[in-house]
Write a protein that holds these residues in place. Structure first.
Motif, PDB file in Angstrom:
ATOM      1  N   ILE A 179     -33.250  34.514  12.661  1.00  0.00           N
ATOM      2  CA  ILE A 179     -34.345  35.480  12.769  1.00  0.00           C
ATOM      3  C   ILE A 179     -33.851  36.829  13.287  1.00  0.00           C
ATOM      4  N   LEU A 180     -32.994  36.841  14.288  1.00  0.00           N
ATOM      5  CA  LEU A 180     -32.548  38.103  14.872  1.00  0.00           C
ATOM      6  C   LEU A 180     -31.354  38.743  14.163  1.00  0.00           C
ATOM      7  N   PHE A 181     -30.723  38.056  13.217  1.00  0.00           N
ATOM      8  CA  PHE A 181     -29.586  38.649  12.525  1.00  0.00           C
ATOM      9  C   PHE A 181     -29.967  39.925  11.771  1.00  0.00           C
ATOM     10  N   PRO A 182     -31.094  39.975  11.046  1.00  0.00           N
ATOM     11  CA  PRO A 182     -31.475  41.254  10.427  1.00  0.00           C
ATOM     12  C   PRO A 182     -31.734  42.365  11.441  1.00  0.00           C
ATOM     13  N   VAL A 183     -32.164  42.025  12.631  1.00  0.00           N
ATOM     14  CA  VAL A 183     -32.349  43.033  13.687  1.00  0.00           C
ATOM     15  C   VAL A 183     -30.996  43.608  14.085  1.00  0.00           C
ATOM     16  N   TYR A 184     -29.989  42.754  14.212  1.00  0.00           N
ATOM     17  CA  TYR A 184     -28.645  43.225  14.552  1.00  0.00           C
ATOM     18  C   TYR A 184     -28.118  44.169  13.470  1.00  0.00           C
ATOM     19  N   VAL A 185     -28.331  43.815  12.212  1.00  0.00           N
ATOM     20  CA  VAL A 185     -27.865  44.662  11.105  1.00  0.00           C
ATOM     21  C   VAL A 185     -28.606  46.000  11.108  1.00  0.00           C
ATOM     22  N   ALA A 186     -29.910  45.971  11.356  1.00  0.00           N
ATOM     23  CA  ALA A 186     -30.688  47.220  11.405  1.00  0.00           C
ATOM     24  C   ALA A 186     -30.214  48.115  12.554  1.00  0.00           C
ATOM     25  N   LEU A 187     -29.881  47.525  13.686  1.00  0.00           N
ATOM     26  CA  LEU A 187     -29.347  48.317  14.799  1.00  0.00           C
ATOM     27  C   LEU A 187     -28.018  48.966  14.430  1.00  0.00           C
ATOM     28  N   LEU A 188     -27.177  48.246  13.695  1.00  0.00           N
ATOM     29  CA  LEU A 188     -25.916  48.829  13.238  1.00  0.00           C
ATOM     30  C   LEU A 188     -26.152  49.959  12.242  1.00  0.00           C
ATOM     31  N   VAL A 189     -27.128  49.787  11.347  1.00  0.00           N
ATOM     32  CA  VAL A 189     -27.450  50.831  10.365  1.00  0.00           C
ATOM     33  C   VAL A 189     -27.905  52.097  11.077  1.00  0.00           C
ATOM     34  N   TRP A 190     -28.864  51.966  11.991  1.00  0.00           N
ATOM     35  CA  TRP A 190     -29.383  53.143  12.686  1.00  0.00           C
ATOM     36  C   TRP A 190     -28.364  53.723  13.660  1.00  0.00           C
ATOM     37  N   GLY A 191     -27.544  52.876  14.274  1.00  0.00           N
ATOM     38  CA  GLY A 191     -26.496  53.371  15.157  1.00  0.00           C
ATOM     39  C   GLY A 191     -25.460  54.186  14.399  1.00  0.00           C
ATOM     40  N   GLY A 192     -25.071  53.698  13.225  1.00  0.00           N
ATOM     41  CA  GLY A 192     -24.141  54.447  12.394  1.00  0.00           C
ATOM     42  C   GLY A 192     -24.729  55.755  11.911  1.00  0.00           C
ATOM     43  N   LEU A 193     -25.993  55.737  11.562  1.00  0.00           N
ATOM     44  CA  LEU A 193     -26.656  56.963  11.128  1.00  0.00           C
ATOM     45  C   LEU A 193     -26.775  57.949  12.283  1.00  0.00           C
ATOM     46  N   TYR A 194     -27.038  57.451  13.467  1.00  0.00           N
ATOM     47  CA  TYR A 194     -27.138  58.319  14.643  1.00  0.00           C
ATOM     48  C   TYR A 194     -25.804  59.015  14.926  1.00  0.00           C
ATOM     49  N   LEU A 195     -24.715  58.283  14.739  1.00  0.00           N
ATOM     50  CA  LEU A 195     -23.398  58.854  15.029  1.00  0.00           C
ATOM     51  C   LEU A 195     -22.931  59.849  13.968  1.00  0.00           C
ATOM     52  N   ARG A 196     -23.400  59.718  12.741  1.00  0.00           N
ATOM     53  CA  ARG A 196     -22.902  60.607  11.684  1.00  0.00           C
ATOM     54  C   ARG A 196     -23.863  61.705  11.278  1.00  0.00           C
ATOM     55  N   ASP A 197     -25.117  61.655  11.688  1.00  0.00           N
ATOM     56  CA  ASP A 197     -26.097  62.657  11.266  1.00  0.00           C
ATOM     57  C   ASP A 197     -26.535  63.483  12.477  1.00  0.00           C
ATOM     58  N   PRO A 198     -26.167  64.762  12.518  1.00  0.00           N
ATOM     59  CA  PRO A 198     -26.528  65.580  13.680  1.00  0.00           C
ATOM     60  C   PRO A 198     -28.029  65.823  13.800  1.00  0.00           C
ATOM     61  N   ARG A 199     -28.771  65.738  12.686  1.00  0.00           N
ATOM     62  CA  ARG A 199     -30.229  65.923  12.762  1.00  0.00           C
ATOM     63  C   ARG A 199     -30.881  64.817  13.574  1.00  0.00           C
ATOM     64  N   LEU A 200     -30.403  63.605  13.399  1.00  0.00           N
ATOM     65  CA  LEU A 200     -30.958  62.488  14.166  1.00  0.00           C
ATOM     66  C   LEU A 200     -30.529  62.570  15.621  1.00  0.00           C
ATOM     67  N   ALA A 201     -29.316  63.067  15.873  1.00  0.00           N
ATOM     68  CA  ALA A 201     -28.853  63.230  17.249  1.00  0.00           C
ATOM     69  C   ALA A 201     -29.674  64.315  17.976  1.00  0.00           C
ATOM     70  N   GLU A 202     -30.129  65.317  17.241  1.00  0.00           N
ATOM     71  CA  GLU A 202     -30.987  66.334  17.860  1.00  0.00           C
ATOM     72  C   GLU A 202     -32.365  65.778  18.157  1.00  0.00           C
ATOM     73  N   LEU A 203     -32.832  64.879  17.291  1.00  0.00           N
ATOM     74  CA  LEU A 203     -34.145  64.274  17.482  1.00  0.00           C
ATOM     75  C   LEU A 203     -34.167  63.324  18.681  1.00  0.00           C
ATOM     76  N   LEU A 204     -33.083  62.580  18.855  1.00  0.00           N
ATOM     77  CA  LEU A 204     -32.951  61.636  19.965  1.00  0.00           C
ATOM     78  C   LEU A 204     -31.703  62.000  20.769  1.00  0.00           C
ATOM     79  N   PRO A 205     -31.803  62.876  21.731  1.00  0.00           N
ATOM     80  CA  PRO A 205     -30.602  63.327  22.454  1.00  0.00           C
ATOM     81  C   PRO A 205     -30.117  62.297  23.486  1.00  0.00           C
ATOM     82  N   LEU A 206     -29.414  61.270  23.024  1.00  0.00           N
ATOM     83  CA  LEU A 206     -28.871  60.276  23.934  1.00  0.00           C
ATOM     84  C   LEU A 206     -27.475  60.636  24.418  1.00  0.00           C
ATOM     85  N   ARG A 207     -26.794  61.495  23.649  1.00  0.00           N
ATOM     86  CA  ARG A 207     -25.447  61.925  24.031  1.00  0.00           C
ATOM     87  C   ARG A 207     -25.516  63.293  24.660  1.00  0.00           C
ATOM     88  N   LYS A 208     -24.482  63.648  25.400  1.00  0.00           N
ATOM     89  CA  LYS A 208     -24.411  64.988  25.991  1.00  0.00           C
ATOM     90  C   LYS A 208     -23.421  65.832  25.242  1.00  0.00           C
TER      91      LYS A 208
END
Length: 76
Positions: free
Chosen positions: A47-76
């Protein structure tokens, strides 16, 4: 079903449509979660395996897309 997932993956890989691809992949994985819940599969392995994959998808997108990083400023 596999062709739909490949189309979502191609949309995710293309930088211009990566957010749309991530949304579609998340919806696809949500359907997988619903199927596993309905069948009664084990929680952490099925049941939780698709959740893990979705977290990897969004995490990868967060690291490579500066627009998403501006929307969610988790990094400094």
């Amino acid at each position: 079903i596999g062709i739909i997932e490949l189309v979502c993956l191609v949309l995710y890989v293309v930088p211009r449509t990566s957010v749309l691809g991530a949304l579609l992949l998340t919806g696809y994985l949500g359907g997988a979660i619903a199927t596993h819940v309905r069948i009664g599969n084990p929680l952490f392995t099925h049941i939780l395996f698709p959740v893990y994959v979705a977290l990897l998808v969004w995490g990868g997108l967060y690291l490579r897309d500066p627009r998403l990083a501006e929307l969610l400023p988790l990094r400094k």
